[in-house]
Design a protein around this motif. Structure first.
Motif, PDB file in Angstrom:
ATOM      1  N   LYS A  32      35.889  -2.752   2.031  1.00 32.37           N
ATOM      2  CA  LYS A  32      36.144  -2.290   0.709  1.00 32.37           C
ATOM      3  C   LYS A  32      35.349  -4.454   0.440  1.00 32.37           C
ATOM      4  O   LYS A  32      35.093  -4.194  -0.952  1.00 32.37           O
ATOM      5  N   PRO A  33      36.195  -5.263   0.691  1.00 29.94           N
ATOM      6  CA  PRO A  33      35.888  -6.858  -0.241  1.00 29.94           C
ATOM      7  C   PRO A  33      34.579  -7.018   0.317  1.00 29.94           C
ATOM      8  O   PRO A  33      33.563  -7.368  -0.551  1.00 29.94           O
ATOM      9  N   ARG A  34      33.795  -6.534   1.006  1.00 25.84           N
ATOM     10  CA  ARG A  34      32.255  -6.509   1.941  1.00 25.84           C
ATOM     11  C   ARG A  34      30.991  -5.459   0.781  1.00 25.84           C
ATOM     12  O   ARG A  34      29.738  -6.402   0.747  1.00 25.84           O
ATOM     13  N   VAL A  35      31.769  -5.592   0.134  1.00 30.02           N
ATOM     14  CA  VAL A  35      30.739  -4.028  -0.299  1.00 30.02           C
ATOM     15  C   VAL A  35      30.741  -4.174  -2.090  1.00 30.02           C
ATOM     16  O   VAL A  35      30.911  -2.751  -2.982  1.00 30.02           O
ATOM     17  N   ARG A  36      32.583  -4.596  -2.677  1.00 31.44           N
ATOM     18  CA  ARG A  36      32.493  -4.513  -3.118  1.00 31.44           C
ATOM     19  C   ARG A  36      31.116  -5.006  -4.861  1.00 31.44           C
ATOM     20  O   ARG A  36      31.710  -4.611  -5.587  1.00 31.44           O
ATOM     21  N   HIS A  37      30.726  -6.004  -4.146  1.00 40.65           N
ATOM     22  CA  HIS A  37      29.631  -6.363  -4.987  1.00 40.65           C
ATOM     23  C   HIS A  37      28.377  -5.510  -5.078  1.00 40.65           C
ATOM     24  O   HIS A  37      27.583  -5.574  -6.058  1.00 40.65           O
ATOM     25  N   LEU A  38      28.910  -4.283  -4.665  1.00 42.75           N
ATOM     26  CA  LEU A  38      27.515  -3.517  -4.453  1.00 42.75           C
ATOM     27  C   LEU A  38      28.256  -2.073  -5.127  1.00 42.75           C
ATOM     28  O   LEU A  38      27.409  -1.557  -5.466  1.00 42.75           O
ATOM     29  N   ASP A  39      28.883  -2.550  -6.400  1.00 40.59           N
ATOM     30  CA  ASP A  39      29.493  -1.260  -6.883  1.00 40.59           C
ATOM     31  C   ASP A  39      29.842   0.208  -5.708  1.00 40.59           C
ATOM     32  O   ASP A  39      29.418   1.659  -6.045  1.00 40.59           O
ATOM     33  N   ALA A  40      30.727  -0.287  -4.584  1.00 40.94           N
ATOM     34  CA  ALA A  40      30.468   1.297  -3.795  1.00 40.94           C
ATOM     35  C   ALA A  40      31.878   1.143  -3.386  1.00 40.94           C
ATOM     36  O   ALA A  40      33.242   1.127  -4.237  1.00 40.94           O
ATOM     37  N   LYS A  41      32.204   2.329  -3.254  1.00 41.01           N
ATOM     38  CA  LYS A  41      32.266   3.607  -2.442  1.00 41.01           C
ATOM     39  C   LYS A  41      33.401   3.632  -2.085  1.00 41.01           C
ATOM     40  O   LYS A  41      31.539   4.543  -1.275  1.00 41.01           O
ATOM     41  N   TYR A  52      29.520   5.289  -1.123  1.00 45.54           N
ATOM     42  CA  TYR A  52      27.844   5.184  -1.082  1.00 45.54           C
ATOM     43  C   TYR A  52      27.971   4.388  -2.623  1.00 45.54           C
ATOM     44  O   TYR A  52      28.832   3.346  -3.104  1.00 45.54           O
ATOM     45  N   THR A  53      26.379   4.013  -2.443  1.00 46.45           N
ATOM     46  CA  THR A  53      26.469   2.620  -3.643  1.00 46.45           C
ATOM     47  C   THR A  53      24.501   3.154  -3.792  1.00 46.45           C
ATOM     48  O   THR A  53      23.860   3.685  -3.312  1.00 46.45           O
ATOM     49  N   GLU A  54      24.579   2.606  -5.529  1.00 51.39           N
ATOM     50  CA  GLU A  54      22.673   2.360  -5.409  1.00 51.39           C
ATOM     51  C   GLU A  54      22.458   1.666  -4.690  1.00 51.39           C
ATOM     52  O   GLU A  54      21.235   1.147  -6.112  1.00 51.39           O
ATOM     53  N   ALA A  55      22.580   0.193  -4.223  1.00 44.30           N
ATOM     54  CA  ALA A  55      22.213  -0.738  -4.314  1.00 44.30           C
ATOM     55  C   ALA A  55      20.895  -0.785  -3.175  1.00 44.30           C
ATOM     56  O   ALA A  55      21.223   0.130  -2.312  1.00 44.30           O
TER      57      ALA A  55
END
Length: 388
Positions: A32-41, A52-55
């Motif tokens: 979770k903290p590793r993908v937070r900046h990617l607005d990921a779920k 899931y992410t649009e990054a």
């Protein structure tokens, strides 16, 4: 084609039974903290984890490259369970590779065995459709360079063409806490990382001897701790002022036992620190017979002053293997910076290779062991390194 969905492949975690969810929840906490900046779920499925992410895909891959517990990450493309939709999606996905001249195969599986088309038939029908629409690649069912993976799930179908390899192992859990005796050398960071691979959460203890060891030596160890911190969420580094201990041993004890005696004090101090932190074991970077102090006799003498288990994941590795792993985790260039640690600076010309318990205890009888340990603990500085 661009996707916003990634299948996180769990590997060894899927072999767990009643406690599988515990491991998966640890993995989610790590990710979770590793993908937070990617607005990921993240979404948990049975034995599966979806992200899931649009990054951009490169950003996703970078964010997950230090996560133990994953064996691979696959960008996936979703469609219905209808065979015609599966074929059309497969064509759209594979078409950009028609002229690649790579060997090719299709591999399919069904999560639900009641799906009316069997896996070999899915493979055959999709492959025939692709060849009918212009695919002209060599088929290699065992070692293909381009593999179309098809997974018919309960409500949809996933297709993917690539899987990025990951680290494997088990997700790091803060409930499995280990104290790493971290020097500025090559071995101990590798030992720590191998424990992390088995799900161990590290705190590190470094023994600093100012003014004999310079601040640059401490900075190097902080940088090594930062490298290890990338593999877990949060990392504590305890820097022990060890000058009085080393000077006292040097002034009062037989020179040949300097390394063994100092090692025993390090064990005592590290155990005290980790006991207070709820640690379960100590970890060292010793490899059997690599240097004079790492004989089985000296290792046994060092172990005897602590009750906490002492793990030595490098015990059967040679230096070439250790260096290879150090490079793999990007620690090698930091480890070889030319700043010596306290063990190197105070090392005798002829260290004892087979120290006896009787001689060691005789030398220690000259010292105020409890007082030296307590004062070292009083002069310990702790640094918290957090995931960016």
């Amino acid at each position: 084609m661009k996707t916003n969905t990634y299948l996180l492949r769990l590997g060894e975690v899927t072999l767990k039974k009643r406690n599988r969810n515990w491991f998966i929840n640890n993995l989610v906490r790590i990710i979770k903290p590793r993908v937070r900046h990617l607005d990921a779920k993240l979404e948990k499925r049975h034995k599966k984890l979806l992200l899931y992410t649009e990054a951009p895909a490169d950003e996703v891959r970078k964010a997950l490259k230090t996560v133990f517990g994953l064996v691979g990450v696959s960008p996936i493309f979703k469609t219905t369970r209808d065979m015609e939709d599966i074929k059309k999606t497969a064509l759209e996905l594979v078409k950009p590779h028609f002229e690649s001249q790579k060997s090719f195969s299709v591999k399919a599986k069904r999560t639900q065995k009641t799906y009316p088309v069997k896996s070999p038939d899915i493979q055959r029908q999709v492959a025939e459709y692709l060849f009918e629409h212009g695919l002209n690649l060599k088929v290699d069912l065992k070692h293909s360079e381009l593999t179309l993976l098809i997974s018919v799930e309960f409500k949809e179908t996933w297709l993917s063409l690539e899987t990025w390899p990951c680290l494997g192992g088990l997700p790091v859990s803060s409930k499995n806490k280990f104290g790493l005796l971290l020097s500025g050398g090559i071995d101990s960071p590798v030992a720590g990382n191998l424990i992390q691979k088995r799900g161990g959460y590290l705190e590190a203890v470094y023994f600093h001897t100012p003014p004999f060891t310079v601040e640059s030596a401490k900075d190097k160890v902080i940088d090594l701790a930062e490298i290890l911190s990338r593999y877990q969420n949060g990392f504590n580094l305890h820097i022990v002022n060890f000058t009085e201990v080393m000077k006292t041993i040097k002034a009062n004890c037989h020179d040949s036992l300097m390394v063994v005696l100092s090692r025993r004090f390090m064990m005592r101090v590290a155990e005290r620190i980790m006991t207070e932190k709820g640690g379960q074991a100590l970890v060292t970077g010793e490899s059997l017979g690599q240097v004079a102090s790492q004989t089985i006799e000296n290792i046994s003498i060092a172990n005897s002053v602590v009750t906490m288990p002492v793990l030595r994941p490098l015990i059967g590795m040679d230096k070439t293997e250790i260096i290879s792993w150090s490079r793999k985790i990007d620690a090698y260039e930091t480890s070889i910076r030319p700043y010596e640690d306290c063990c190197s600076l105070f090392a005798p010309e002829e260290p004892a290779t087979r120290a006896s318990a009787r001689k060691v205890q005789h030398e220690e009888s000259k010292l105020d062991i409890n007082g030296l340990v307590e004062r070292a603990l009083e002069q310990t500085e702790s640094i918290r390194l957090c995931l960016d």
